[in-house]
Design an enzyme around this catalytic site. Structure first.
Site, PDB file in Angstrom:
ATOM      1  N   PRO A   1      -4.500  -5.973   4.233  1.00 22.76           N
ATOM      2  CA  PRO A   1      -4.337  -4.882   5.200  1.00 22.76           C
ATOM      3  C   PRO A   1      -4.928  -5.335   6.562  1.00 22.76           C
ATOM      4  CG  PRO A   1      -5.783  -4.222   3.405  1.00 22.76           C
ATOM      5  CD  PRO A   1      -5.483  -5.707   3.179  1.00 22.76           C
TER       6      PRO A   1
ATOM      7  N   GLU B   1     -11.792  -7.416  -3.404  1.00 24.26           N
ATOM      8  CA  GLU B   1     -12.145  -7.053  -2.183  1.00 24.26           C
ATOM      9  C   GLU B   1     -11.456  -8.139  -1.087  1.00 24.26           C
ATOM     10  OE1 GLU B   1     -13.776  -4.194  -1.391  1.00 24.26           O
ATOM     11  OE2 GLU B   1     -13.587  -4.267  -3.638  1.00 24.26           O
TER      12      GLU B   1
ATOM     13  N   ARG C   1      17.363  -8.910   0.540  1.00 24.50           N
ATOM     14  CA  ARG C   1      18.934  -8.092   0.758  1.00 24.50           C
ATOM     15  C   ARG C   1      19.236  -8.647   2.152  1.00 24.50           C
ATOM     16  NH1 ARG C   1      18.436  -4.416   4.134  1.00 24.50           N
ATOM     17  NH2 ARG C   1      20.038  -2.904   3.663  1.00 24.50           N
TER      18      ARG C   1
ATOM     19  N   ASP D   1      22.563  -0.505   7.852  1.00 26.62           N
ATOM     20  CA  ASP D   1      21.559   0.503   7.305  1.00 26.62           C
ATOM     21  C   ASP D   1      20.267   0.753   8.597  1.00 26.62           C
ATOM     22  OD1 ASP D   1      21.502   1.211   4.635  1.00 26.62           O
ATOM     23  OD2 ASP D   1      21.687  -0.665   4.021  1.00 26.62           O
TER      24      ASP D   1
HETATM   25  N1  4GX Z   1      -0.609  -4.509   2.688  1.00 32.25           N
HETATM   26  N2  4GX Z   1      -3.931  -4.948  -0.378  1.00 32.25           N
HETATM   27  C1  4GX Z   1      -4.438  -7.325  -0.758  1.00 32.25           C
HETATM   28  C2  4GX Z   1      -6.940  -7.907  -1.600  1.00 32.25           C
HETATM   29  C3  4GX Z   1      -7.117  -8.494  -0.572  1.00 32.25           C
HETATM   30  C4  4GX Z   1      -7.672  -8.163   0.784  1.00 32.25           C
HETATM   31  C5  4GX Z   1      -8.027  -9.018   1.780  1.00 32.25           C
HETATM   32  C6  4GX Z   1      -6.528 -10.543   0.429  1.00 32.25           C
HETATM   33  C7  4GX Z   1      -7.329 -10.390   1.556  1.00 32.25           C
HETATM   34  C8  4GX Z   1      -2.369  -4.654   1.509  1.00 32.25           C
HETATM   35  C9  4GX Z   1      -1.740  -3.843   2.298  1.00 32.25           C
HETATM   36  C10 4GX Z   1      -3.536  -4.106   0.628  1.00 32.25           C
HETATM   37  C11 4GX Z   1      -5.214  -4.568  -0.834  1.00 32.25           C
HETATM   38  C12 4GX Z   1      -3.561  -6.059  -0.803  1.00 32.25           C
HETATM   39  C13 4GX Z   1      -6.170  -5.464  -0.796  1.00 32.25           C
HETATM   40  N3  4GX Z   1      -6.674  -9.977  -0.595  1.00 32.25           N
HETATM   41  N4  4GX Z   1      -1.603  -5.841   1.434  1.00 32.25           N
HETATM   42  N5  4GX Z   1      -5.858  -6.795  -1.499  1.00 32.25           N
HETATM   43  N6  4GX Z   1      -1.621  -2.377   2.484  1.00 32.25           N
HETATM   44  O1  4GX Z   1      -3.756  -2.927   0.905  1.00 32.25           O
HETATM   45  O2  4GX Z   1      -0.829  -5.997   2.328  1.00 32.25           O
END
Ligand code: 4GX
Length: 262
Positions: A88, A115, A153, A168
């Site tokens: 995120p 986390e 794609r 698209d």
């Molecule tokens: N867009 N998540 C990853 C664990 C995490 C956290 C920090 C690495 C660093 C998400 C998103 C997402 C939740 C995937 C936490 N890994 N990833 N995860 N939205 O919410 O890409």
């Protein structure tokens, strides 16, 4: 395009690669996907990949050593790949980002859980951090699939029909037009008549108008990102004339140009 995904749930990615367009693109040699199971590089009898966070708090953090060992294998398999962490905290994924990634011949995708992952691994091994949206998932596997799907794609031959990717949504900063198939009348709702005429020029014009109207109503922000071309400008001016005509034809003559209240 070679995809190498680092994950503790390789079966999730395998199910995605084993179906639909991804499966066909793999069979046709357009993509070659592989998973590296981070747990295979964990130490001890319990193969632990996570640990408690320094400083306390809830949740767990992925340990750097198994990730680094998995990365070494991934890099041996895809030596020219940029390494992408899904999180995120990353830069928002977009069609433009997908187009850039499609220009590489290999990608390494790191799917975190818990986390997050130890920051020292991220600093040492991650080239690019990508987020698929402002919401929190339980792992990076789904975001990695989103990225691989959007990139695949775009690769020549992946959709069978060579130009279907280009028509698209978003490729032209527009939403897609509406689509219809048989029957011609469904639950009393007819297909727009022009689509049944076989008049290709009129159909193209209808689709362009529909795409522009839908974009204007649902996503006006997309229209502000790029100057309107001549055809769209002409269409919008035509609507403006029709809207003004409709307002003037109201019983009270409609609100004047400055009495509309904004
Ligand atoms: N867009 N998540 C990853 C664990 C995490 C956290 C920090 C690495 C660093 C998400 C998103 C997402 C939740 C995937 C936490 N890994 N990833 N995860 N939205 O919410 O890409």
């Amino acid at each position: 395009m070679k995809f190498v995904a680092l994950t503790i749930f390789p079966e999730l990615l395998q199910a995605f690669w084993d179906n639909g367009i991804m499966r066909r693109a793999t069979a046709d040699g357009i993509i070659s996907p592989e998973a590296v199971n981070i747990r295979d590089f964990a130490e001890g009898r319990h193969k632990v990949t996570d640990d408690r966070p320094y400083g306390g708090g809830c949740g767990m953090v992925m340990k750097p050593e198994p990730l680094a060992a998995a990365m070494k294998v991934a890099k041996a398999s895809a030596p020219e790949a940029p390494t992408i962490l899904l999180s995120p905290q990353g830069e928002r994924f977009s069609q433009t980002a997908a187009e850039k990634l499609a220009g590489h011949k290999e990608l390494i995708l790191i799917c975190g859980r818990y986390e997050g992952i130890d920051e020292r691994f991220t600093e040492r091994f991650v080239d690019l951090e990508i987020s698929v949206g402002d919401f929190v998932l339980t792992g990076g596997e789904l975001p990695a699939m989103v990225v691989m799907d959007a990139v695949t794609r775009l690769l020549p031959g992946a959709l069978g029909n060579e130009d279907s990717a280009g028509q698209d949504s978003f490729e032209n900063h527009r939403l897609d037009c509406g689509h219809y198939t048989r029957p011609p009348v469904y639950e009393g709702e007819a297909v727009p008549e022009v689509l049944l005429t076989g008049h290709h020029e009129a159909i193209a014009r209808w689709r362009r108008t529909d795409a522009l109207m839908r974009t204007l109503v649902r996503r006006p922000d997309l229209l502000r990102q790029k100057p309107l071309d001549k055809e769209d400008t002409a269409l919008l001016k035509e609507w403006r004339r029709e809207i003004e005509r409709l307002l003037r034809s109201q019983p009270d003559g409609g609100p004047g140009p400055s009495s509309g209240g904004g």
